[in-house]
Design an enzyme around this catalytic site. Structure first.
Site, mmCIF file in Angstrom:
data_model
loop_
_atom_site.group_PDB
_atom_site.id
_atom_site.type_symbol
_atom_site.label_atom_id
_atom_site.label_comp_id
_atom_site.label_asym_id
_atom_site.label_seq_id
_atom_site.Cartn_x
_atom_site.Cartn_y
_atom_site.Cartn_z
ATOM 1 N N VAL A 59 38.903 15.449 5.122
ATOM 2 C CA VAL A 59 40.223 15.372 5.749
ATOM 3 C C VAL A 59 40.480 16.622 6.592
ATOM 4 O O VAL A 59 40.956 16.540 7.730
ATOM 5 C CB VAL A 59 41.327 15.188 4.685
ATOM 6 C CG1 VAL A 59 42.702 15.234 5.338
ATOM 7 C CG2 VAL A 59 41.141 13.867 3.947
ATOM 8 N N CYS A 60 40.148 17.773 6.053
ATOM 9 C CA CYS A 60 40.393 19.029 6.767
ATOM 10 C C CYS A 60 39.553 19.136 8.029
ATOM 11 O O CYS A 60 39.981 19.726 9.025
ATOM 12 C CB CYS A 60 40.107 20.216 5.856
ATOM 13 S SG CYS A 60 41.187 20.286 4.416
#
Length: 213
Positions: free
Chosen positions: A44-45
């Site tokens: 996600v990051c």
């Protein structure tokens, strides 16, 4: 340490992908978006860092500097930066703090033991040019942040700092705004809001955005 809206953002000196950074000096005269990541090489990051890199022109238009943080060391960040460029199509173009000693994470209360006693939660701090914290957001690890919303909040903060208005639900740049209830004098209202206004209630008065033609 618990940080609240209106507090002076705690200063620090920490290593980053662009060299050592002193927050107050680095952000002097600018708005700052400081946002944390649980660790390097997380899916996600990776998408978020690519998006912030892509949005850099939008941040610059608003006099904003973005700075990320992850609790892994600098060498790890450099490897992750290659993955970000490869998978997201945007190379890292802002500093990523290497907070391996958890100094900044602890200072900004980014580690929540009930979520994970090692990794940072996904926090966002918007800091104004006076080094005051103006917004704090905390996301779960599984949910990607909406950086269009962060830009929207910055637009609202910058507008409401300059004019005696507030922004209504779902407001976007260029839309109508609310005259703050503290402005009561009709002569002052006419002077501040020459485009006029519509009063739905004495406390709910809608006017066109003052700095738009």
């Amino acid at each position: 340490m618990s940080i609240r809206i209106g507090d002076v953002a705690p200063d620090f000196v920490q290593e980053s992908t662009e060299g050592p950074i002193s927050l107050h000096q680095w952000g002097q005269g600018k708005w700052v978006v400081l946002f944390s990541h649980p660790k390097d090489f997380t899916p996600v990051c990776t998408t978020e860092l690519g998006e912030v890199a892509r949005l850099k022109p939008e941040f610059e238009k608003r006099n904003v500097k973005a700075i990320g943080l992850s609790v892994d060391p600098l060498d790890s960040h450099r490897g992750w930066a290659n993955d970000i460029k490869e998978t997201q199509g945007s190379a890292l173009n802002f500093p990523l703090l290497a907070d391996a000693d958890r100094k900044v994470a602890s200072l900004y209360d980014m580690i929540h033991p009930n979520a994970n006693d090692t990794f940072t939660v996904r926090s966002v701090y918007i800091i104004d040019p006076n080094q005051k914290v103006r917004l704090i957001l905390t996301y779960p690890a599984s949910t990607g942040r909406n950086f269009e919303e962060i830009l929207r909040v910055i637009d609202s903060l910058q507008l409401t700092d300059k004019h005696k208005v507030a922004t209504p639900v779902n407001w976007k740049q260029g839309q109508d705004v609310i005259i703050v209830p503290a402005v009561k004098d009709e002569a002052e209202i006419k002077r501040l809001f020459p485009k006029g206004y519509k009063a739905f209630k004495p406390y709910l008065r809608i006017t066109p955005q003052p700095d738009k033609n």
